[in-house]
Design an enzyme around this catalytic site. Structure first.
Site, PDB file in Angstrom:
ATOM      1  N   PHE A   1      17.756 -28.466 -42.480  1.00 36.58           N
ATOM      2  CA  PHE A   1      17.258 -27.433 -43.371  1.00 36.58           C
ATOM      3  C   PHE A   1      16.102 -26.706 -42.715  1.00 36.58           C
ATOM      4  CE2 PHE A   1      17.773 -26.735 -48.105  1.00 36.58           C
ATOM      5  CZ  PHE A   1      19.136 -26.920 -48.088  1.00 36.58           C
TER       6      PHE A   1
ATOM      7  N   GLN B   1       7.699 -18.314 -54.489  1.00 28.77           N
ATOM      8  CA  GLN B   1       8.565 -18.252 -53.313  1.00 28.77           C
ATOM      9  C   GLN B   1       9.719 -17.271 -53.477  1.00 28.77           C
ATOM     10  OE1 GLN B   1      11.188 -21.776 -52.024  1.00 28.77           O
ATOM     11  NE2 GLN B   1       9.736 -21.523 -50.351  1.00 28.77           N
TER      12      GLN B   1
ATOM     13  N   HIS C   1      13.278 -16.498 -51.801  1.00 24.01           N
ATOM     14  CA  HIS C   1      14.267 -17.150 -50.949  1.00 24.01           C
ATOM     15  C   HIS C   1      14.944 -16.086 -50.093  1.00 24.01           C
ATOM     16  CE1 HIS C   1      17.775 -19.413 -49.689  1.00 24.01           C
ATOM     17  NE2 HIS C   1      17.230 -20.512 -50.162  1.00 24.01           N
TER      18      HIS C   1
ATOM     19  N   LEU D   1      21.856 -17.297 -55.726  1.00 25.35           N
ATOM     20  CA  LEU D   1      21.412 -17.860 -54.454  1.00 25.35           C
ATOM     21  C   LEU D   1      22.571 -18.253 -53.544  1.00 25.35           C
ATOM     22  CD1 LEU D   1      18.825 -19.200 -52.994  1.00 25.35           C
ATOM     23  CD2 LEU D   1      19.829 -21.309 -53.798  1.00 25.35           C
TER      24      LEU D   1
ATOM     25  N   GLU E   1      20.350 -22.418 -48.506  1.00 21.89           N
ATOM     26  CA  GLU E   1      19.825 -22.474 -47.156  1.00 21.89           C
ATOM     27  C   GLU E   1      20.701 -23.342 -46.257  1.00 21.89           C
ATOM     28  OE1 GLU E   1      15.568 -22.383 -46.744  1.00 21.89           O
ATOM     29  OE2 GLU E   1      15.664 -24.341 -45.795  1.00 21.89           O
TER      30      GLU E   1
ATOM     31  N   ARG F   1      10.570 -20.387 -45.289  1.00 22.55           N
ATOM     32  CA  ARG F   1      11.157 -19.329 -46.119  1.00 22.55           C
ATOM     33  C   ARG F   1      10.287 -18.076 -46.207  1.00 22.55           C
ATOM     34  NH1 ARG F   1      13.708 -22.991 -50.990  1.00 22.55           N
ATOM     35  NH2 ARG F   1      15.466 -23.715 -49.748  1.00 22.55           N
TER      36      ARG F   1
ATOM     37  N   HIS G   1      12.524 -17.189 -56.289  1.00 20.20           N
ATOM     38  CA  HIS G   1      13.262 -18.438 -56.299  1.00 20.20           C
ATOM     39  C   HIS G   1      12.504 -19.628 -56.890  1.00 20.20           C
ATOM     40  CE1 HIS G   1      16.181 -21.369 -55.039  1.00 20.20           C
ATOM     41  NE2 HIS G   1      15.350 -21.968 -54.211  1.00 20.20           N
TER      42      HIS G   1
ATOM     43  N   ARG H   1       7.124 -23.738 -50.182  1.00 20.69           N
ATOM     44  CA  ARG H   1       7.874 -24.987 -50.231  1.00 20.69           C
ATOM     45  C   ARG H   1       8.966 -25.000 -49.174  1.00 20.69           C
ATOM     46  NH1 ARG H   1      12.880 -26.383 -52.601  1.00 20.69           N
ATOM     47  NH2 ARG H   1      13.085 -24.492 -53.825  1.00 20.69           N
TER      48      ARG H   1
HETATM   49  C1  LIG Z   1      19.685 -21.785 -57.187  1.00 20.52           C
HETATM   50  C2  LIG Z   1      18.704 -22.859 -56.815  1.00 20.52           C
HETATM   51  C3  LIG Z   1      18.970 -23.719 -55.758  1.00 20.52           C
HETATM   52  C4  LIG Z   1      18.077 -24.714 -55.417  1.00 20.52           C
HETATM   53  N1  LIG Z   1      18.374 -25.549 -54.367  1.00 20.52           N
HETATM   54  C5  LIG Z   1      17.517 -26.540 -54.044  1.00 20.52           C
HETATM   55  C6  LIG Z   1      17.822 -27.459 -52.990  1.00 20.52           C
HETATM   56  O1  LIG Z   1      18.877 -27.384 -52.362  1.00 20.52           O
HETATM   57  N2  LIG Z   1      16.948 -28.440 -52.719  1.00 20.52           N
HETATM   58  C7  LIG Z   1      15.786 -28.581 -53.415  1.00 20.52           C
HETATM   59  O2  LIG Z   1      15.033 -29.512 -53.118  1.00 20.52           O
HETATM   60  N3  LIG Z   1      15.475 -27.736 -54.426  1.00 20.52           N
HETATM   61  C8  LIG Z   1      16.308 -26.720 -54.762  1.00 20.52           C
HETATM   62  N4  LIG Z   1      15.995 -25.862 -55.793  1.00 20.52           N
HETATM   63  C9  LIG Z   1      14.816 -26.117 -56.618  1.00 20.52           C
HETATM   64  C10 LIG Z   1      15.060 -27.249 -57.586  1.00 20.52           C
HETATM   65  O3  LIG Z   1      16.394 -27.216 -58.051  1.00 20.52           O
HETATM   66  C11 LIG Z   1      14.201 -27.189 -58.806  1.00 20.52           C
HETATM   67  O4  LIG Z   1      12.898 -26.916 -58.469  1.00 20.52           O
HETATM   68  C12 LIG Z   1      14.218 -28.527 -59.527  1.00 20.52           C
HETATM   69  O5  LIG Z   1      15.529 -28.930 -59.764  1.00 20.52           O
HETATM   70  C13 LIG Z   1      13.470 -28.466 -60.805  1.00 20.52           C
HETATM   71  O6  LIG Z   1      13.720 -29.635 -61.538  1.00 20.52           O
HETATM   72  P1  LIG Z   1      12.901 -29.982 -62.818  1.00 20.52           P
HETATM   73  O7  LIG Z   1      13.341 -31.319 -63.250  1.00 20.52           O
HETATM   74  O8  LIG Z   1      11.472 -29.771 -62.563  1.00 20.52           O
HETATM   75  O9  LIG Z   1      13.321 -28.878 -63.903  1.00 20.52           O
HETATM   76  P2  LIG Z   1      14.724 -28.408 -64.491  1.00 20.52           P
HETATM   77  O10 LIG Z   1      15.867 -29.053 -63.870  1.00 20.52           O
HETATM   78  O11 LIG Z   1      14.660 -26.929 -64.525  1.00 20.52           O
HETATM   79  O12 LIG Z   1      14.685 -28.942 -65.974  1.00 20.52           O
HETATM   80  C14 LIG Z   1      13.867 -28.397 -66.959  1.00 20.52           C
HETATM   81  C15 LIG Z   1      14.138 -29.113 -68.250  1.00 20.52           C
HETATM   82  O13 LIG Z   1      13.149 -28.746 -69.201  1.00 20.52           O
HETATM   83  C16 LIG Z   1      13.749 -28.455 -70.432  1.00 20.52           C
HETATM   84  N5  LIG Z   1      12.892 -27.511 -71.138  1.00 20.52           N
HETATM   85  C17 LIG Z   1      12.339 -26.370 -70.657  1.00 20.52           C
HETATM   86  N6  LIG Z   1      11.631 -25.757 -71.622  1.00 20.52           N
HETATM   87  C18 LIG Z   1      11.719 -26.531 -72.735  1.00 20.52           C
HETATM   88  C19 LIG Z   1      11.221 -26.432 -74.064  1.00 20.52           C
HETATM   89  N7  LIG Z   1      10.465 -25.410 -74.469  1.00 20.52           N
HETATM   90  N8  LIG Z   1      11.548 -27.412 -74.940  1.00 20.52           N
HETATM   91  C20 LIG Z   1      12.356 -28.445 -74.565  1.00 20.52           C
HETATM   92  N9  LIG Z   1      12.840 -28.586 -73.328  1.00 20.52           N
HETATM   93  C21 LIG Z   1      12.532 -27.641 -72.428  1.00 20.52           C
HETATM   94  C22 LIG Z   1      15.108 -27.926 -70.078  1.00 20.52           C
HETATM   95  O14 LIG Z   1      15.994 -28.122 -71.155  1.00 20.52           O
HETATM   96  C23 LIG Z   1      15.478 -28.776 -68.872  1.00 20.52           C
HETATM   97  O15 LIG Z   1      16.085 -29.971 -69.297  1.00 20.52           O
HETATM   98  C24 LIG Z   1      16.876 -24.839 -56.132  1.00 20.52           C
HETATM   99  C25 LIG Z   1      16.594 -23.982 -57.190  1.00 20.52           C
HETATM  100  C26 LIG Z   1      17.486 -22.969 -57.506  1.00 20.52           C
HETATM  101  C27 LIG Z   1      17.128 -21.992 -58.572  1.00 20.52           C
END
Ligand SMILES: Cc1cc2nc3c(=O)[nH]c(=O)nc-3n(C[C@H](O)[C@H](O)[C@H](O)COP(=O)(O)OP(=O)(O)OC[C@H]3O[C@@H](n4cnc5c(N)ncnc54)[C@H](O)[C@@H]3O)c2cc1C
Ligand code: SF4
Ligand code: SF4
Ligand code: FES
Lengths: 572, 319
Positions: A118, A232, A234, A244, A247, A278, A342, A385
């Site tokens: 990566f 960030q 992307h 997206l 990468e 990035r 992103h 990141r």
């Molecule tokens: C297209 C894309 C590709 C990516 N690819 C990669 C990758 O290959 N490798 C990598 O390391 N990272 C990657 N990332 C980044 C990474 O996916 C995210 O930063 C990470 O998954 C975030 O996880 P999280 O658990 O913090 O939040 P999320 O998975 O976003 O979960 C948020 C949770 O909070 C809940 N929630 C939000 N607001 C409320 C509310 N008001 N009340 C109740 N519940 C709520 C939602 O229901 C959800 O369950 C990518 C991001 C994107 C957008």
């Protein structure tokens, strides 16, 4: 209006990777746990992560120090190095734990875990499942939640955090979307794991649910937001909706070309080429586009030389995505891409155990609140990141936050909350439903906010643009009071939710703008055309913002924690 | 392109709640998706139109609905594919699950079936120091099933679920297969025994519907067939379903074509008097209408029976 009160030791808001990992960890510590989420857990945005998750497996000759250093360098030296060291040291153990839970990580010929390369890294240390790593991990964590029978309140939307008499965080108020009723969740410890704020921008790679709720909720309740200017972009997103292209495409060998067919990264990052960090690649692309070597506002991502079989095996999802959403066969044509919003490196300030307050008292915060995942800022990612470090962040710091919250909960008595706690939110929701139309719509305001942010707080920034954005957002906040919705019901009123989310996004936008206006240097993703250089003398520090309802936020600073890597010039 | 979205609406809070259709006339690009159309309605015409959606990229599984009669993801369905020359597109909530409001269905029956298959890895003993060492081919094979995004589209269109909502259904069975086929899982026999029960893997009629509608190419029916094969080779006690398959193969091997009455009798078992008697009226009816196919000694082997047996020999040698 009295609401039912449910009491748990630890309440976790969010069921993405960070939230579910935290829930499992807290459950294993033997405390009672509940998860609140506005969508079914497997709908969380974590499932969008295609590429993979980083870890240096030290038993196979990789060095955690190298991973840590590349993270620090990628972050342009704004990362807190103690946190990065923990991340890099504990990564291997956490990957193996995930494998034991059932994640079907890709293997090598010996049947052991295999890796891919990566960006921003010399070595292949990214573990993956085809190109749906996030989904494969999220579904397995949810399987574990089912095994452990942890209660999940799905389709419950959290509307605010509540305090006990001492001002500590004592849980949350949430709306059951299916009925429209409010409920109060009393908790000794509350973990915020609500993910990112992508929808503050238009376009963005983020899903429609990424509205920064947790950041706004914690901020309003008294926890500081940190490094919010670090947004960030992307390098490879599709035109239009901004979807997206992972990468991993470049990690597996795809090239970036300009309109002259030149692999232009050779001029910007001669060693790392397309796999420089990035912020560097995005700036290079934007420069090519601005200097007239773009193709309709894009540059080209070329996978053809990788061969059809390889693409179908290792990059199947993006092959299909390109087909469906851009009508392009990756095996035959290069695909136009451009930098797109992103990820939010900043967020709710949290320490290495997820605590949103400092027991040593160097900074204030909100006792009883924890944060993990994209909504938090442990300051791993600093100014930028590295790809595949975010999934790792959710797993390592989600687990740590869960463990620490459980420990903390054991030292506390259950908060006694009054059923009237939900009164204020109830009235707000009623008033939104009752509003008569003034012509303002959620969609209209959000679009203006998103395009403004994308114009002035993107790859290149300057004072004039930042101030313009500030004025626009300020005006939108006024206009928010006039937004009305047609749906007057209680059951599954997605209109009400959209109005509430919009107000949270506006608070996040304001925080980004404020932080960006303060940081007068260029570092990582924050590149100011009026302050071109990184200034370690003046700005090797974090910016903390405290919410003030009737004016600009209160600003505080924290020094960057440096353990072993002194800032150096950043070349790729 | 001039497009009419005819959306099935339902407001549970209206004075007399009953589903009704509402038409929205929009100008859409052919490359836009049905979700784009619905969001445009929400944003510009009617923000009370209720649906679930999030990722816009066929990843989160939120936006399953019926479009022109078949369940699909709205975000993956382009206007051109469902209305190549513009015109009318019918949009309705998924079937086989209760509707909460407009296009939002109650997914609880779906999740209940998923939970029923104990969808978590159940290895034997404590885990190894490092990872489980397993062949990449096995992991690669599982990516096909792990690709499932739990959208419910297959369940919506499953023809058996429609008549018998106790059927585990395509998604849960595919999920079960994911563990049965995982070399790290040690509960295979217990899982197969559970799936062998009525409402389990033998209840699928192989209508192919789930294979056709699944947006992630999970091919649930193929997984169900693979489960059956595993069940039979693991010798889970025979059920009507597994006997049906065994007898079927046997008759073809003997005669080269199906002997239906014999199949029925042998499948139910010669001593199963109750069930056999219950089939008597059907047999008599068929006989009266000259629909009873020749059976037993009257049912001759087809001329090419030798080559059929050769095929059997070859297949059996290979497996
Ligand atoms: C297209 C894309 C590709 C990516 N690819 C990669 C990758 O290959 N490798 C990598 O390391 N990272 C990657 N990332 C980044 C990474 O996916 C995210 O930063 C990470 O998954 C975030 O996880 P999280 O658990 O913090 O939040 P999320 O998975 O976003 O979960 C948020 C949770 O909070 C809940 N929630 C939000 N607001 C409320 C509310 N008001 N009340 C109740 N519940 C709520 C939602 O229901 C959800 O369950 C990518 C991001 C994107 C957008
Ligand atoms: S093939 Fe089987 S599981 Fe699939 S839709 Fe038909 S009956 Fe249902
Ligand atoms: S098998 Fe396919 S259609 Fe069924 S829930 Fe999974 S992804 Fe959806
Ligand atoms: S919006 Fe996520 S699958 Fe359609």
């Amino acid at each position: 209006m009295a609401t039912e009160i449910k009491t748990y030791d630890v309440v976790i808001i969010g069921a993405g990777l960070a939230g579910l990992r935290a829930a499992l960890a807290a459950h294993e510590e033997g405390v009672s746990v509940a998860v609140l989420t506005k969508v079914y857990p497997v709908r969380s945005h974590s499932n969008a992560a295609q590429g993979g998750i980083n870890a240096a497996l030290t038993d196979r000759g990789d060095s955690w120090e190298e991973h840590a250093f590349e993270t620090v360098k990628g972050g342009d030296y704004l990362s807190d190095q103690d946190a990065v060291e923990i991340l890099a040291q504990e990564a291997g153990r956490d990957i193996i734990a995930l494998e034991h839970m059932g994640v079907i990580f890709s293997r090598n010929e010996e049947g052991r875990l295999g890796t891919r390369r990566f960006g921003g890294q010399q070595r292949a240390r990214t573990f993956f499942v085809s190109d749906f790593t996030g989904q494969a991990m999220l579904h397995v964590l949810y399987e574990q939640i089912l095994r452990a029978k942890i209660p999940v309140y799905d389709e419950w939307f959290v509307t605010s955090l509540v305090h006990d008499e001492d001002g500590a965080c004592a849980g949350a108020v949430a709306m059951d979307i299916k009925t429209g009723r409010l409920g109060t969740f009393a908790a000794k410890a509350t973990i915020m794991a609500t993910g990112g704020l992508g929808r503050v921008y238009e376009p963005s790679t983020n899903a429609l649910i990424c509205t920064g709720d947790g950041m706004a909720l914690a901020y309003r309740a008294g926890a500081p937001l940190m490094d919010m200017e670090m947004v960030q972009y992307h390098p490879t997103t599709l035109k239009g909706k901004g979807l997206l292209i992972t990468e991993a495409a470049r990690g597996e060998g795809a090239y970036l070309l300009n309109s002259e067919g030149e692999r232009f990264m050779a001029r910007y990052a001669p060693t790392m080429m397309e796999l420089a960090s990035r912020d560097v690649v995005s700036r290079a692309e934007q420069t090519e586009i601005l200097e007239g070597r773009g193709v309709n506002g894009c540059v080209l991502l070329d996978c053809r030389h990788l061969g059809k079989a390889f693409i179908l095996d290792r990059l199947r999802q993006i092959y299909e995505e390109a087909k469906t959403f851009a009508n392009i066969d990756l095996t035959e044509e290069p695909i136009p891409v451009r930098p797109g919003m992103h990820y939010q490196m900043g967020g709710i300030k949290a320490d290495v155990d997820g605590r949103c307050w400092d027991p040593e008292g160097q900074w204030k915060g909100l006792v009883g609140l924890f944060a993990a995942g994209e909504t938090a800022c442990v300051s791993l990612h600093g100014g930028n990141r590295l790809g595949a470090n975010s999934l790792l962040d959710t797993i390592v710091f989600g687990r740590r936050a869960g463990q620490c919250a459980a420990e903390f909960a054991r030292t506390r008595l259950a908060p006694r909350l009054s059923p009237a706690m939900a009164e204020q939110d109830h009235r707000l929701i009623q008033s939104i439903i009752a509003r008569e139309g003034t012509g303002e719509t959620v969609a209209g305001l959000r679009y203006t906010m998103g395009t403004t942010m994308n114009r002035y707080l993107s790859v290149f920034r300057d004072e004039e643009g930042i101030e313009t954005a500030r004025r626009v957002i300020h005006e939108l906040k006024e206009r928010w009071n006039g937004v009305a919705i047609k749906d007057k019901g209680r059951i599954f009123n997605t209109g009400v939710i959209a109005v509430l989310e919009l107000s949270m996004m506006l608070d996040c936008a304001e925080a980004i703008i404020h932080s960006a206006s303060i940081r007068k240097e260029s570092r990582g993703a924050h590149f100011r055309t009026d302050y071109l250089e990184r200034d370690d003398e003046g700005w090797l520090k974090h910016i903390l913002l405290y919410y003030r309802p009737d004016g600009p936020p209160e600003v505080a600073y924290l020094p960057v924690r440096i353990t072993r890597w002194q800032p150096q010039a950043r070349v790729y | 392109m001039h497009t009419i979205l005819r959306v099935r609406r339902f407001n549970p809070e209206s004075p007399n709640p009953a589903p009704y259709d509402q038409e929205y006339v929009l100008d859409l690009e052919p490359s836009e998706t049905v979700l784009d159309g619905l969001l445009k309605i929400r944003e510009t015409v009617d923000d009370s139109l209720t649906l679930r959606c999030s990722c816009r990229g066929a990843i989160c599984g939120s936006c399953g609905m019926r479009i022109n009669g078949h369940a699909m993801l709205a975000c993956k369905t382009k206007i051109v594919t469902v209305a190549p020359h513009g015109g009318l597109i019918r949009v309705e909530p998924m079937s086989n699950m209760p509707v909460i409001k407009d296009l939002v269905t109650d997914m609880e029956p779906f999740w209940q079936k998923i939970r029923q298959v104990e969808p978590w890895l159940q290895p034997e003993g404590p885990p190894p120091e490092t990872e489980y060492v397993v062949p990449q081919a096995a992991m690669q094979h599982l990516t096909g099933v792990m690709a499932c995004i739990m959208c419910g589209v297959c369940v919506s269109d499953c023809t058996v679920w429609e008549v018998d909502s106790t059927f585990l259904g395509p998604a849960a069975l595919a999920k079960a297969y994911r563990f049965v086929a995982d070399p790290r899982d040690a509960a295979t026999m217990r899982r197969l025994l559970a799936l062998n029960q009525p409402t389990g893997m033998w209840d699928c009629t192989r209508c192919m519907e789930c294979v056709e509608v699944c947006p992630k190419h999970v091919a649930p029916m193929d997984r169900i067939m693979a489960l059956r094969a595993k069940g039979m080779s693991a010798r889970v006690p025979s059920t009507c379903g597994s006997r049906h398959a065994e007898v079927f193969t046997d008759i073809i091997r003997q005669k080269g074509r199906l002997d239906e009455p014999l199949l029925a009798v042998k499948t139910l078992g010669l001593r199963n008097w109750g069930r056999l008697l219950s089939m008597l009226p059907l047999a008599i009816q068929s006989f009266i209408h000259r629909k009873l196919p020749p059976s037993g000694p009257l049912h001759r082997a087809i001329p090419g029976i030798r080559s059929i047996r050769r095929i059997f020999a070859r297949v059996e040698k290979r497996s």
